[in-house]
Motif scaffolding. Structure first.
Motif, PDB file in Angstrom:
ATOM      1  N   LEU A  43       0.828  -1.211   0.000  1.00 19.19           N
ATOM      2  CA  LEU A  43       0.000   0.000   0.000  1.00 19.19           C
ATOM      3  C   LEU A  43       0.861   1.260   0.000  1.00 19.19           C
ATOM      4  CD1 LEU A  43      -2.846  -0.977   2.520  1.00 19.19           C
ATOM      5  CD2 LEU A  43      -3.021  -0.740   0.036  1.00 19.19           C
ATOM      6  N   THR A  44       1.944   1.238   0.771  1.00 21.50           N
ATOM      7  CA  THR A  44       2.849   2.390   0.801  1.00 21.50           C
ATOM      8  C   THR A  44       3.462   2.639  -0.571  1.00 21.50           C
ATOM      9  OG1 THR A  44       3.399   1.988   3.127  1.00 21.50           O
ATOM     10  CG2 THR A  44       4.918   3.367   1.869  1.00 21.50           C
ATOM     11  N   THR A  45       3.920   1.572  -1.202  1.00 18.96           N
ATOM     12  CA  THR A  45       4.541   1.695  -2.523  1.00 18.96           C
ATOM     13  C   THR A  45       3.545   2.161  -3.573  1.00 18.96           C
ATOM     14  OG1 THR A  45       6.115  -0.055  -1.966  1.00 18.96           O
ATOM     15  CG2 THR A  45       5.819   0.457  -4.296  1.00 18.96           C
ATOM     16  N   LEU A  46       2.333   1.618  -3.532  1.00 20.21           N
ATOM     17  CA  LEU A  46       1.295   2.057  -4.460  1.00 20.21           C
ATOM     18  C   LEU A  46       0.961   3.526  -4.242  1.00 20.21           C
ATOM     19  CD1 LEU A  46      -1.066  -1.056  -4.375  1.00 20.21           C
ATOM     20  CD2 LEU A  46       0.357  -0.311  -6.291  1.00 20.21           C
ATOM     21  N   GLY A  47       0.918   3.946  -2.979  1.00 16.42           N
ATOM     22  CA  GLY A  47       0.675   5.347  -2.663  1.00 16.42           C
ATOM     23  C   GLY A  47       1.761   6.247  -3.226  1.00 16.42           C
ATOM     24  N   LEU A  48       3.014   5.816  -3.092  1.00 13.48           N
ATOM     25  CA  LEU A  48       4.138   6.592  -3.618  1.00 13.48           C
ATOM     26  C   LEU A  48       4.084   6.683  -5.140  1.00 13.48           C
ATOM     27  CD1 LEU A  48       7.018   5.274  -1.336  1.00 13.48           C
ATOM     28  CD2 LEU A  48       6.137   7.617  -1.394  1.00 13.48           C
ATOM     29  N   GLN A  49       3.670   5.597  -5.793  1.00  7.69           N
ATOM     30  CA  GLN A  49       3.608   5.602  -7.250  1.00  7.69           C
ATOM     31  C   GLN A  49       2.493   6.521  -7.745  1.00  7.69           C
ATOM     32  OE1 GLN A  49       5.763   4.043  -9.504  1.00  7.69           O
ATOM     33  NE2 GLN A  49       4.675   5.458 -10.849  1.00  7.69           N
ATOM     34  N   VAL A  50       1.329   6.445  -7.113  1.00  2.00           N
ATOM     35  CA  VAL A  50       0.225   7.335  -7.488  1.00  2.00           C
ATOM     36  C   VAL A  50       0.621   8.786  -7.220  1.00  2.00           C
ATOM     37  CG1 VAL A  50      -2.153   8.018  -6.964  1.00  2.00           C
ATOM     38  CG2 VAL A  50      -1.559   5.592  -7.145  1.00  2.00           C
ATOM     39  N   LEU A  51       1.273   9.016  -6.085  1.00  2.00           N
ATOM     40  CA  LEU A  51       1.766  10.359  -5.765  1.00  2.00           C
ATOM     41  C   LEU A  51       2.708  10.852  -6.855  1.00  2.00           C
ATOM     42  CD1 LEU A  51       2.294  12.775  -3.862  1.00  2.00           C
ATOM     43  CD2 LEU A  51       4.040  11.362  -2.734  1.00  2.00           C
ATOM     44  N   SER A  52       3.637   9.999  -7.276  1.00  2.00           N
ATOM     45  CA  SER A  52       4.585  10.368  -8.328  1.00  2.00           C
ATOM     46  C   SER A  52       3.868  10.687  -9.632  1.00  2.00           C
ATOM     47  CB  SER A  52       5.586   9.228  -8.544  1.00  2.00           C
ATOM     48  OG  SER A  52       6.480   9.532  -9.580  1.00  2.00           O
ATOM     49  N   ASN A  53       2.844   9.892  -9.963  1.00  4.29           N
ATOM     50  CA  ASN A  53       2.106  10.114 -11.201  1.00  4.29           C
ATOM     51  C   ASN A  53       1.314  11.417 -11.159  1.00  4.29           C
ATOM     52  OD1 ASN A  53       3.082   7.708 -12.212  1.00  4.29           O
ATOM     53  ND2 ASN A  53       1.280   6.524 -11.628  1.00  4.29           N
ATOM     54  N   TYR A  54       0.683  11.700 -10.022  1.00  7.05           N
ATOM     55  CA  TYR A  54      -0.036  12.969  -9.876  1.00  7.05           C
ATOM     56  C   TYR A  54       0.933  14.156  -9.953  1.00  7.05           C
ATOM     57  CZ  TYR A  54      -4.446  10.740  -8.387  1.00  7.05           C
ATOM     58  OH  TYR A  54      -5.626  10.024  -8.333  1.00  7.05           O
ATOM     59  N   ALA A  55       2.056  14.027  -9.250  1.00  4.50           N
ATOM     60  CA  ALA A  55       3.039  15.108  -9.241  1.00  4.50           C
ATOM     61  C   ALA A  55       3.635  15.311 -10.626  1.00  4.50           C
ATOM     62  CB  ALA A  55       4.142  14.800  -8.230  1.00  4.50           C
ATOM     63  N   ASN A  56       3.858  14.207 -11.347  1.00  5.59           N
ATOM     64  CA  ASN A  56       4.387  14.296 -12.707  1.00  5.59           C
ATOM     65  C   ASN A  56       3.397  14.979 -13.641  1.00  5.59           C
ATOM     66  OD1 ASN A  56       4.756  12.524 -15.567  1.00  5.59           O
ATOM     67  ND2 ASN A  56       6.621  13.321 -14.640  1.00  5.59           N
ATOM     68  N   ASP A  57       2.126  14.632 -13.491  1.00  5.26           N
ATOM     69  CA  ASP A  57       1.070  15.259 -14.288  1.00  5.26           C
ATOM     70  C   ASP A  57       1.018  16.756 -14.006  1.00  5.26           C
ATOM     71  OD1 ASP A  57      -1.518  16.020 -15.406  1.00  5.26           O
ATOM     72  OD2 ASP A  57      -1.952  13.874 -15.477  1.00  5.26           O
ATOM     73  N   TYR A  58       1.115  17.100 -12.725  1.00  8.45           N
ATOM     74  CA  TYR A  58       1.091  18.509 -12.325  1.00  8.45           C
ATOM     75  C   TYR A  58       2.338  19.251 -12.809  1.00  8.45           C
ATOM     76  CZ  TYR A  58       1.523  22.613  -9.318  1.00  8.45           C
ATOM     77  OH  TYR A  58       1.705  23.894  -8.855  1.00  8.45           O
ATOM     78  N   GLY A  59       3.523  18.692 -12.518  1.00  9.23           N
ATOM     79  CA  GLY A  59       4.772  19.376 -12.840  1.00  9.23           C
ATOM     80  C   GLY A  59       4.960  19.604 -14.322  1.00  9.23           C
ATOM     81  N   ASP A  60       4.752  18.541 -15.130  1.00 13.89           N
ATOM     82  CA  ASP A  60       4.892  18.688 -16.574  1.00 13.89           C
ATOM     83  C   ASP A  60       3.776  19.542 -17.155  1.00 13.89           C
ATOM     84  OD1 ASP A  60       7.219  17.256 -16.816  1.00 13.89           O
ATOM     85  OD2 ASP A  60       6.257  15.365 -17.337  1.00 13.89           O
ATOM     86  N   GLY A  61       2.596  19.471 -16.520  1.00 16.70           N
ATOM     87  CA  GLY A  61       1.459  20.252 -17.015  1.00 16.70           C
ATOM     88  C   GLY A  61       1.685  21.749 -16.890  1.00 16.70           C
ATOM     89  N   VAL A  62       2.137  22.193 -15.715  1.00 11.42           N
ATOM     90  CA  VAL A  62       2.338  23.637 -15.509  1.00 11.42           C
ATOM     91  C   VAL A  62       3.560  24.157 -16.266  1.00 11.42           C
ATOM     92  CG1 VAL A  62       1.207  23.625 -13.256  1.00 11.42           C
ATOM     93  CG2 VAL A  62       3.675  23.279 -13.378  1.00 11.42           C
TER      94      VAL A  62
END
Length: 304
Positions: A43-62
């Protein structure tokens, strides 16, 4: 809800748990097992991966990096989710993941191992920071060619050796072999992603390692990652007198991949290979689990 699920990029999740499966399987082989640690680590690893994907979407998006990207669309760049909404999602996901990580650390070490708990708390904070800083902020390391290093460390060494340590409370040097192999295969997925996006990244000023070395050298780098990972698994299986299950499957899964990469020079064509290497790594981790948990014991009980 479907947009948030899409932004979570479910196809990336199997790769993220591969290291946990390998580390936990080897702990069982060593004589340690605790289903609570397995579940919470996953669960921790899945949380980190989803976090990374959201952050990547945000960072590259802006930053405008995803404006003309190839492959799966990004939600912030497409205007489906606003940058502010995604930023809030990053914060919430980071908080929930940290809570799960704290619970994992408590189950693994209890109250009597404060020093180990503190080390893993700091490691958890570092993992969350690494997940966010890949594309977010002016000093995003994904934009300066260090993504490969962080992926290798967190998907390979930290994931495999760290998860195993949660069970055993010590480090077995032999585990560095499969940990390095999983790390290299994870980097191979990132390298494919960056080969696919090389032209767009050049325009956006995203200086990935592929942009720096060029496509032809990136292809040679891909061969090195895949072949070295296979050799490391071979050494590990020989060292432990395991069946050569993982090495055989590595050869079958990745031989065609290497030839595909060699003969193609059109960046968008590499998108189809992301699934091959990512799911291939996940399959290998499951076969590793079967090998050390079930197959080895079955052979011992049947033939010895």
């Amino acid at each position: 809800m479907k947009h948030w699920i899409q932004a979570a990029r479910l196809r990336t999740l199997p790769l993220s748990v591969s290291g946990i499966i390998v580390g936990s399987a080897y702990a069982y082989y060593q004589g340690y097992s605790d289903w609570r640690i397995v579940v919470l680590a996953l669960l921790t690893t899945l949380g980190l991966q989803v976090l990374s994907n959201y952050a990547n979407d945000y960072g590259d998006g802006v930053k405008g990096t995803d404006a003309n990207r190839i492959g799966e669309k990004r939600l912030v760049a497409a205007g489906v989710i606003t940058a502010e909404q995604m930023k809030k999602a990053v914060i919430i996901t980071a908080f929930l993941t940290f809570i799960i990580a704290l619970l994992l650390i408590y189950v693994a070490f209890g109250k009597e191992n404060f020093a180990l708990s503190l080390i893993f708390i700091l490691l958890g904070i570092g993992s969350i920071g690494a997940a966010i800083k890949y594309t977010v902020g002016k000093s995003a390391y994904g934009y300066s060619g260090f993504g490969d290093v962080f992926v290798f460390i967190f998907f390979g060494l930290v994931s495999v050796i760290g998860s195993n340590f949660l069970f055993t409370h010590f480090i077995d040097w032999k585990l560095f072999l499969p940990a390095t192999a999983i790390g290299l295969l994870s980097v191979a997925v990132l390298n494919l992603n960056n080969m696919r996006d090389i032209e767009n990244d050049k325009i956006a000023g995203k200086n990935t390692l592929v942009v720096k070395m060029g496509l032809e050298n990136a292809k040679k780098y891909q061969y090195f990652l895949i072949i070295t990972a296979t050799v490391l698994f071979m050494f590990f299986e020989v060292l432990l007198n395991l069946q050569s299950l993982v090495v055989i499957v590595c050869f079958v899964l990745f031989t065609n991949h290497i030839f595909f990469v060699k003969k193609n020079s059109i960046p968008k064509e590499f998108d189809s290979q992301l699934k091959v290497v990512a799911l291939g790594t996940f399959i290998i981790s499951l076969l590793f689990f079967i090998n050390v948990v079930f197959l080895t014991n079955w052979i011992k009980n049947t033939f010895y």
